[in-house]
Design a protein around this motif. Structure first.
Motif, PDB file in Angstrom:
ATOM      1  N   ALA A  12       0.762  -1.193   0.020  1.00 62.74           N
ATOM      2  CA  ALA A  12      -0.061  -0.075   0.198  1.00 62.74           C
ATOM      3  C   ALA A  12       0.920   1.044   0.058  1.00 62.74           C
ATOM      4  CB  ALA A  12      -0.972   0.048   1.146  1.00 62.74           C
ATOM      5  N   LYS A  13       1.876   0.993   0.654  1.00 62.12           N
ATOM      6  CA  LYS A  13       3.005   2.318   0.767  1.00 62.12           C
ATOM      7  C   LYS A  13       3.889   2.234  -0.462  1.00 62.12           C
ATOM      8  CE  LYS A  13       3.497   2.153   5.648  1.00 62.12           C
ATOM      9  NZ  LYS A  13       4.591   1.879   6.840  1.00 62.12           N
ATOM     10  N   THR A  37      -5.930  -6.914   1.441  1.00 57.86           N
ATOM     11  CA  THR A  37      -5.998  -6.254  -0.131  1.00 57.86           C
ATOM     12  C   THR A  37      -5.574  -4.928   0.455  1.00 57.86           C
ATOM     13  OG1 THR A  37      -7.935  -7.487  -0.797  1.00 57.86           O
ATOM     14  CG2 THR A  37      -7.362  -5.404  -1.628  1.00 57.86           C
ATOM     15  N   PRO A  38      -4.312  -4.377  -0.218  1.00 56.49           N
ATOM     16  CA  PRO A  38      -3.576  -3.043  -0.141  1.00 56.49           C
ATOM     17  C   PRO A  38      -4.514  -2.267  -0.698  1.00 56.49           C
ATOM     18  CG  PRO A  38      -2.035  -4.470  -1.073  1.00 56.49           C
ATOM     19  CD  PRO A  38      -3.248  -5.197  -0.972  1.00 56.49           C
ATOM     20  N   LEU A  39      -5.050  -1.054  -0.029  1.00 57.80           N
ATOM     21  CA  LEU A  39      -5.687   0.137  -0.688  1.00 57.80           C
ATOM     22  C   LEU A  39      -4.828   1.123  -0.880  1.00 57.80           C
ATOM     23  CD1 LEU A  39      -8.637  -0.074   1.784  1.00 57.80           C
ATOM     24  CD2 LEU A  39      -8.362  -1.097  -0.254  1.00 57.80           C
ATOM     25  N   LEU A  98      -8.262   5.906  -2.210  1.00 59.27           N
ATOM     26  CA  LEU A  98      -8.774   6.401  -0.702  1.00 59.27           C
ATOM     27  C   LEU A  98      -8.701   8.071  -0.830  1.00 59.27           C
ATOM     28  CD1 LEU A  98      -6.891   4.108   1.566  1.00 59.27           C
ATOM     29  CD2 LEU A  98      -9.204   3.759   1.018  1.00 59.27           C
ATOM     30  N   SER A  99      -8.576   8.405  -1.936  1.00 56.83           N
ATOM     31  CA  SER A  99      -8.625  10.082  -2.172  1.00 56.83           C
ATOM     32  C   SER A  99      -9.311  10.852  -1.015  1.00 56.83           C
ATOM     33  CB  SER A  99      -8.853  10.558  -3.520  1.00 56.83           C
ATOM     34  OG  SER A  99     -10.091  10.160  -3.586  1.00 56.83           O
ATOM     35  N   PRO A 100     -10.486  10.595  -0.640  1.00 57.19           N
ATOM     36  CA  PRO A 100     -11.293  11.326   0.388  1.00 57.19           C
ATOM     37  C   PRO A 100     -10.367  11.312   1.520  1.00 57.19           C
ATOM     38  CG  PRO A 100     -12.863  10.099  -1.085  1.00 57.19           C
ATOM     39  CD  PRO A 100     -11.568   9.572  -1.283  1.00 57.19           C
ATOM     40  N   TRP A 101     -10.058   9.986   1.888  1.00 51.39           N
ATOM     41  CA  TRP A 101      -9.277   9.819   3.176  1.00 51.39           C
ATOM     42  C   TRP A 101      -8.016  10.721   3.326  1.00 51.39           C
ATOM     43  CZ3 TRP A 101      -9.870   3.861   4.443  1.00 51.39           C
ATOM     44  CH2 TRP A 101     -11.376   3.609   4.713  1.00 51.39           C
ATOM     45  N   ASN A 102      -7.360  10.756   2.343  1.00 53.03           N
ATOM     46  CA  ASN A 102      -6.015  11.219   2.406  1.00 53.03           C
ATOM     47  C   ASN A 102      -5.962  12.737   2.782  1.00 53.03           C
ATOM     48  OD1 ASN A 102      -4.766   8.917   1.133  1.00 53.03           O
ATOM     49  ND2 ASN A 102      -4.927   9.784  -0.748  1.00 53.03           N
ATOM     50  N   ALA A 139      -2.833  10.289   5.992  1.00 57.71           N
ATOM     51  CA  ALA A 139      -2.086   9.813   4.845  1.00 57.71           C
ATOM     52  C   ALA A 139      -1.231   8.401   5.077  1.00 57.71           C
ATOM     53  CB  ALA A 139      -0.827  10.874   4.673  1.00 57.71           C
ATOM     54  N   MET A 140      -1.865   7.725   6.189  1.00 55.96           N
ATOM     55  CA  MET A 140      -1.404   6.361   6.401  1.00 55.96           C
ATOM     56  C   MET A 140      -1.618   5.344   5.237  1.00 55.96           C
ATOM     57  SD  MET A 140      -2.133   6.300  10.581  1.00 55.96           S
ATOM     58  CE  MET A 140      -1.258   4.633  10.606  1.00 55.96           C
ATOM     59  N   ALA A 141      -0.906   4.239   5.177  1.00 58.29           N
ATOM     60  CA  ALA A 141      -1.579   3.310   4.385  1.00 58.29           C
ATOM     61  C   ALA A 141      -2.534   2.415   5.096  1.00 58.29           C
ATOM     62  CB  ALA A 141      -0.178   2.396   4.049  1.00 58.29           C
ATOM     63  N   HIS A 142      -3.369   1.757   4.002  1.00 63.50           N
ATOM     64  CA  HIS A 142      -4.420   1.127   4.487  1.00 63.50           C
ATOM     65  C   HIS A 142      -4.294  -0.369   3.988  1.00 63.50           C
ATOM     66  CE1 HIS A 142      -5.640   5.434   5.486  1.00 63.50           C
ATOM     67  NE2 HIS A 142      -6.567   4.849   6.351  1.00 63.50           N
ATOM     68  N   VAL A 143      -5.103  -1.220   4.633  1.00 60.05           N
ATOM     69  CA  VAL A 143      -5.067  -2.562   4.053  1.00 60.05           C
ATOM     70  C   VAL A 143      -6.802  -2.958   4.495  1.00 60.05           C
ATOM     71  CG1 VAL A 143      -4.512  -5.077   4.366  1.00 60.05           C
ATOM     72  CG2 VAL A 143      -2.941  -3.186   4.478  1.00 60.05           C
TER      73      VAL A 143
END
Length: 180
Positions: free
Chosen positions: A47-48, A74-76, A81-85, A89-93
Motif C-alpha cells: 500500500a505504501k 488487500t492493500p488500498l 482512498l482520495s477522500p481519506w487522504n 496519509a497512512m497506508a490502509h489494508v
C-alpha cells in the motif's frame, strides 16, 4: 467492520481482537498469528509502494475444529482512498475474512425448513456440509460418534439422500439467502 465480521470475531474462534482502538487482530495460534502479522506487514508495504508482490489467501486454523477461516489482505492504494487522504496519509489494508462454515450453516438452516430437520440434525448437517467427517463432527459437537451416526441416518431419510457425498451436494445446491 461489517456486522458479520463482528459476530465472527466475538466467537474468538481463529481470530481475536487484541485491542479495539486502533483495531488490532491476531490469530489464536502462535504460528498463524506470526503468518497473519507478516501478511499484514507485507500488504501495508504494498500500500505504501515499498513492495509490489503480495501473498494470496491464507488460512487461519480454528480451535473449535470448524473449517479454517480464509483471509485475504488487500492493500488500498492512496488514489483509491482520495477522500481519506485529506485526513490521514497512512497506508490502509482491507482484511477480508471468509468463513466457509457460514454458508454450510445457512444452507443447513434452509434444509431444516424444507425437510423438517431437528436442531441437532441441522447442526450435524451444517458440519458435514462444511467438510467435516463423522468423527470430527462428533468431536466438535461434544457428542458420541453413535449419536452423530443416528442423526446422519435421520438426515439422509428426511432429505432423501443415501450418502454424505449426496448430502453435501444437496446442501451446496441450496442458494444462500434469508430462510423461509
Amino acid at each position: 467492520m461489517t456486522s458479520n465480521a463482528e459476530t465472527l470475531l466475538r466467537q474468538s474462534d481463529g481470530l481475536v481482537v487484541v485491542k479495539s482502538d486502533p483495531l488490532t487482530l491476531a490469530a489464536q495460534t502462535h504460528a498463524d498469528s506470526l503468518r497473519f502479522a507478516a501478511s499484514l506487514k507485507q500488504a501495508l508495504a504494498v500500500a505504501k509502494g515499498e513492495e509490489t508482490s503480495l501473498e494470496g489467501l491464507m488460512q487461519i486454523e480454528r480451535p473449535s475444529g470448524r473449517r479454517a477461516l480464509l483471509i485475504r489482505m488487500t492493500p488500498l492504494l492512496p488514489q483509491t482512498l482520495s477522500p481519506w487522504n485529506a485526513f490521514d496519509a497512512m497506508a490502509h489494508v482491507m482484511v477480508q475474512i471468509v468463513d466457509p462454515q457460514a454458508s454450510a450453516e445457512a444452507q443447513a438452516e434452509h434444509l431444516r425448513l424444507l425437510v423438517g430437520l431437528s436442531a441437532a440434525e441441522t447442526r450435524v448437517a451444517a458440519l458435514l456440509g462444511g467438510g467435516l467427517g463423522l468423527p470430527e463432527t462428533a468431536r466438535v459437537l461434544g457428542v458420541s460418534l453413535s449419536t452423530v451416526k443416528t442423526h446422519t441416518k435421520r438426515i439422509f431419510h428426511k432429505a432423501d439422500v443415501h450418502s454424505s457425498t449426496a448430502l453435501v451436494r444437496l446442501l451446496a445446491s441450496i442458494p444462500i439467502g434469508p430462510p423461509g
